[in-house]
Design an enzyme around this catalytic site. Sequence first.
Site, PDB file in Angstrom:
ATOM      1  N   CYS A   1       3.725  36.823 -15.250  1.00  0.00           N
ATOM      2  CA  CYS A   1       2.492  36.474 -14.544  1.00  0.00           C
ATOM      3  C   CYS A   1       2.752  36.821 -13.086  1.00  0.00           C
ATOM      4  O   CYS A   1       3.845  36.541 -12.563  1.00  0.00           O
ATOM      5  CB  CYS A   1       2.211  34.982 -14.700  1.00  0.00           C
ATOM      6  N   THR A   2       1.755  37.434 -12.449  1.00  0.00           N
ATOM      7  CA  THR A   2       1.979  37.977 -11.104  1.00  0.00           C
ATOM      8  C   THR A   2       2.263  36.910 -10.041  1.00  0.00           C
ATOM      9  O   THR A   2       2.754  37.222  -8.966  1.00  0.00           O
ATOM     10  CB  THR A   2       0.774  38.823 -10.682  1.00  0.00           C
ATOM     11  N   HIS A   3       1.959  35.650 -10.338  1.00  0.00           N
ATOM     12  CA  HIS A   3       2.271  34.588  -9.376  1.00  0.00           C
ATOM     13  C   HIS A   3       3.758  34.213  -9.389  1.00  0.00           C
ATOM     14  O   HIS A   3       4.277  33.700  -8.406  1.00  0.00           O
ATOM     15  CB  HIS A   3       1.504  33.304  -9.730  1.00  0.00           C
TER      16      HIS A   3
ATOM     17  N   TYR B   1      -7.742  33.791 -15.040  1.00  0.00           N
ATOM     18  CA  TYR B   1      -8.002  34.612 -16.231  1.00  0.00           C
ATOM     19  C   TYR B   1      -7.194  34.086 -17.431  1.00  0.00           C
ATOM     20  O   TYR B   1      -7.558  34.311 -18.575  1.00  0.00           O
ATOM     21  CB  TYR B   1      -7.578  36.057 -15.972  1.00  0.00           C
ATOM     22  N   GLY B   2      -6.086  33.424 -17.119  1.00  0.00           N
ATOM     23  CA  GLY B   2      -5.098  33.070 -18.146  1.00  0.00           C
ATOM     24  C   GLY B   2      -5.609  32.205 -19.280  1.00  0.00           C
ATOM     25  O   GLY B   2      -5.057  32.203 -20.364  1.00  0.00           O
TER      26      GLY B   2
ATOM     27  N   CYS C   1      -2.407  42.399 -13.136  1.00  0.00           N
ATOM     28  CA  CYS C   1      -2.577  41.075 -13.731  1.00  0.00           C
ATOM     29  C   CYS C   1      -2.103  41.199 -15.173  1.00  0.00           C
ATOM     30  O   CYS C   1      -2.555  42.091 -15.901  1.00  0.00           O
ATOM     31  CB  CYS C   1      -4.052  40.699 -13.682  1.00  0.00           C
ATOM     32  N   ASN C   2      -1.181  40.343 -15.545  1.00  0.00           N
ATOM     33  CA  ASN C   2      -0.640  40.427 -16.907  1.00  0.00           C
ATOM     34  C   ASN C   2      -1.703  40.137 -17.951  1.00  0.00           C
ATOM     35  O   ASN C   2      -1.778  40.807 -18.978  1.00  0.00           O
ATOM     36  CB  ASN C   2       0.500  39.430 -17.070  1.00  0.00           C
ATOM     37  N   THR C   3      -2.546  39.122 -17.689  1.00  0.00           N
ATOM     38  CA  THR C   3      -3.550  38.740 -18.677  1.00  0.00           C
ATOM     39  C   THR C   3      -4.538  39.880 -18.901  1.00  0.00           C
ATOM     40  O   THR C   3      -4.874  40.214 -20.044  1.00  0.00           O
ATOM     41  CB  THR C   3      -4.288  37.461 -18.220  1.00  0.00           C
TER      42      THR C   3
ATOM     43  N   GLU D   1      -0.389  28.616  -5.816  1.00  0.00           N
ATOM     44  CA  GLU D   1      -1.535  28.726  -4.901  1.00  0.00           C
ATOM     45  C   GLU D   1      -1.588  27.578  -3.894  1.00  0.00           C
ATOM     46  O   GLU D   1      -2.134  27.728  -2.811  1.00  0.00           O
ATOM     47  CB  GLU D   1      -2.836  28.839  -5.697  1.00  0.00           C
TER      48      GLU D   1
ATOM     49  N   ASP E   1      -6.551  42.166  -9.612  1.00  0.00           N
ATOM     50  CA  ASP E   1      -5.975  40.972 -10.241  1.00  0.00           C
ATOM     51  C   ASP E   1      -7.062  39.906 -10.265  1.00  0.00           C
ATOM     52  O   ASP E   1      -8.119  40.054  -9.646  1.00  0.00           O
ATOM     53  CB  ASP E   1      -4.778  40.476  -9.402  1.00  0.00           C
ATOM     54  N   SER E   2      -6.767  38.809 -10.963  1.00  0.00           N
ATOM     55  CA  SER E   2      -7.708  37.687 -10.997  1.00  0.00           C
ATOM     56  C   SER E   2      -7.808  37.000  -9.631  1.00  0.00           C
ATOM     57  O   SER E   2      -8.722  36.221  -9.405  1.00  0.00           O
ATOM     58  CB  SER E   2      -7.245  36.679 -12.041  1.00  0.00           C
TER      59      SER E   2
HETATM   60  N1  DGL Z   1      -2.605  37.006 -12.326  1.00  0.00           N
HETATM   61  C1  DGL Z   1      -2.647  36.396 -13.614  1.00  0.00           C
HETATM   62  C2  DGL Z   1      -1.624  37.036 -14.551  1.00  0.00           C
HETATM   63  O1  DGL Z   1      -0.745  37.759 -14.126  1.00  0.00           O
HETATM   64  C3  DGL Z   1      -2.390  34.904 -13.561  1.00  0.00           C
HETATM   65  C4  DGL Z   1      -3.432  34.061 -12.921  1.00  0.00           C
HETATM   66  C5  DGL Z   1      -4.620  33.764 -13.802  1.00  0.00           C
HETATM   67  O2  DGL Z   1      -4.516  32.993 -14.755  1.00  0.00           O
HETATM   68  O3  DGL Z   1      -5.659  34.314 -13.471  1.00  0.00           O
HETATM   69  O4  DGL Z   1      -1.701  36.819 -15.745  1.00  0.00           O
END
Ligand code: DGL
Length: 277
Positions: A190-192, A46-47, A77-79, A156, A14-15
């Site tokens: 988004c994983t958060h 990453y978003g 990570c979704n992105t 975060e 993930d990011s």
């Molecule tokens: N983990 C990223 C996602 O699921 C979100 C955090 C990011 O922007 O890096 O898209």
Amino acid sequence: MEKTGKNAPIGVFDSGVGGLTVVREIMRQIPNEKIVYFGDTARVPYGSKSKDTITRFSRQIVHFLESQDVKAIVIACNTASAYALEQIEKEIDIPIIGVVKPGAKVAAETTKNGKIGVIATEGTISSGIYSSYIKEIKKDATVIGKACPLFVPLVEEGLWEDPVTDEIARRYLTEFTQQDKDIDTLILGCTHYPLIRSTLGRIAGEKVTLVNPAYETARELKELLEQKDLLNDRELGLGDNRYQFFVSDKADKFQNFANSIIKYGILSAKVINIEEY
Ligand code: DGL
């Protein structure tokens, strides 16, 4: 047994810390698997970055995970799943899955009125990928996306239950709570976001079912390993390095976060130079 056989670990990346919500689910559903996790804490978020940049970052991480002899990879990570999975899967020999397709599948199966909301990063929303996957399964679905860039820093900062998070969530979710929209399913894309699930659920209202793609991703991973005869068949002991965590910066901050969401003794993380891969 070749080095990436049944007893090899699963690579997850993930990011940063968000992918830990996916790791937590993999640990629950397939506890007898070793995991090597990489969080790109030096280059998060990453978003807000371009497809080319995310693909380059993902490729480096996949090379790192391959150097750890993983038997399969999960892009948690979704992105990165939205931007890089299609390209990367053509470049490697081991199985790789992302979180978007499983999330889209559950949402398409869950909705009753065909109106689905997606909250995610700017990258995931502008890729339109959730909408395309959902419409492959449910052609007449209406999919409404909303980028929610402030959620990642709020999570975060640990503001999971906080008036500030409430207020921001209320503003973002207005998109869906308006009468004419009337969604009955909301994807936490988004994983958060699963970490502020209770806030989101309260504001979205009880008529809306929240979908966390992590559960289905872990289920599909298990199914994939079964199909490919890659499930670990050896009892893991104390000497096994069951869970290893690597980051590109700030190992101590990552460790604190990891230990607050994964209740598996004290987890430690090691910094590596990802630009070398
Ligand atoms: N983990 C990223 C996602 O699921 C979100 C955090 C990011 O922007 O890096 O898209």
